[in-house]
Design a protein around this motif. Structure first.
Motif, PDB file in Angstrom:
ATOM      1  N   GLU A  46      46.778  41.045  31.360  1.00  0.00           N
ATOM      2  CA  GLU A  46      46.399  41.589  30.054  1.00  0.00           C
ATOM      3  C   GLU A  46      44.951  41.269  29.693  1.00  0.00           C
ATOM      4  O   GLU A  46      44.587  41.358  28.517  1.00  0.00           O
ATOM      5  N   LEU A  47      44.137  40.869  30.702  1.00  0.00           N
ATOM      6  CA  LEU A  47      42.710  40.598  30.504  1.00  0.00           C
ATOM      7  C   LEU A  47      42.464  39.482  29.501  1.00  0.00           C
ATOM      8  O   LEU A  47      41.403  39.414  28.887  1.00  0.00           O
ATOM      9  N   LEU A  48      43.471  38.608  29.316  1.00  0.00           N
ATOM     10  CA  LEU A  48      43.387  37.498  28.351  1.00  0.00           C
ATOM     11  C   LEU A  48      43.057  38.003  26.947  1.00  0.00           C
ATOM     12  O   LEU A  48      42.408  37.300  26.170  1.00  0.00           O
ATOM     13  N   ALA A  49      43.493  39.216  26.634  1.00  0.00           N
ATOM     14  CA  ALA A  49      43.134  39.815  25.334  1.00  0.00           C
ATOM     15  C   ALA A  49      44.362  40.244  24.539  1.00  0.00           C
ATOM     16  O   ALA A  49      44.268  41.105  23.675  1.00  0.00           O
ATOM     17  N   GLY A  50      45.531  39.669  24.850  1.00  0.00           N
ATOM     18  CA  GLY A  50      46.722  39.959  24.070  1.00  0.00           C
ATOM     19  C   GLY A  50      47.101  41.426  24.101  1.00  0.00           C
ATOM     20  O   GLY A  50      47.002  42.099  25.131  1.00  0.00           O
TER      21      GLY A  50
END
Length: 231
Positions: A1-5
């Motif tokens: 999730e690209l560390l973006a929630g």
């Protein structure tokens, strides 16, 4: 999730959707005329310039097209099942897990809380003793149950499993979601992760998926070169 929630979750899904659009349009542009199919399966001898770059762009994709498409479709489904389930449900029912109906009894409702060994024993009661424990999720709150997954022996460990909810405050099984009761669509969904990661083929599938990952990168590079040459 690209560390973006949730934002990253959406961006990854949109990337997969964009990949499917590029795949469909690329397939249309590549589709050979009758009698020229064999020429599309190998780099052309003596080709140079734009023709050579077209071969670099097209030939690997032809050979890896099926795993490439499978990875994109399963990746999109894993990220946004809410986009695809409405298209599937007319063919086969997809039931949502009702976790609210799987809450434990209030604390103190029984003489002693359920220990993890007791929870496992309760989950196994009446089931095939050869079943393998896939995962055990400990309760995260005062009325959250144990969440225990059991798989048939020999089943792909990355695929879905039977789920048993066990009360954390009283020695009882709250509910069971058995693999044998899944609908066709639910069974397909339970296999999305192993199909996405190795096409359900083990090491051979992992190798193909690895090559597919390299292909995705190469396609953007060769596509950029072809676009630049036109200008």
């Amino acid at each position: 999730e690209l560390l973006a929630g949730e934002t990253g979750h959406l961006l990854v899904a949109l990337s997969a959707l964009g990949g499917l659009i590029l795949t469909a349009s690329g397939l249309y542009l590549w589709w050979p005329r009758p009698g020229r199919w064999r020429q599309t399966l190998a780099l052309r001898a003596g080709a140079f310039g734009r023709a050579r770059w077209l071969d670099y762009h097209n030939v690997p994709t032809v050979w890896l097209f099926v795993p490439y498409l499978v990875v994109l479709v399963t990746g999109l489904y894993l990220q946004r099942s809410d986009w695809i389930d409405p298209l599937v449900e007319p063919l086969s029912e997809i039931r949502e897990l009702d976790n609210s109906a799987s809450a434990s009894s209030p604390p103190g409702a029984c003489a002693a809380a359920t220990g993890i060994d007791e929870a496992i024993a309760l989950a196994r009661t009446g089931r095939d003793p050869a079943e393998v424990i896939k995962a055990i999720w400990r309760p995260s709150g005062p009325q959250t149950p144990y969440f225990i997954e059991l798989n048939a022996p020999g089943r792909n460990p990355r695929a879905g499993a039977s789920v048993i909810w066990v009360d954390r405050n009283c020695p009882r099984v709250i509910s069971v979601r058995d693999l044998s009761t899944l609908t066709t669509a639910e069974t397909v969904k339970s296999w999305l992760w192993p199909v996405h990661t190795d096409l359900g083929l083990g090491l051979v599938g992992q190798g193909l998926v690895f090559l597919t990952g390299l292909l995705m990168t190469a396609l953007f590079a060769t596509g950029a070169v072809l676009w630049w040459q036109r200008r």
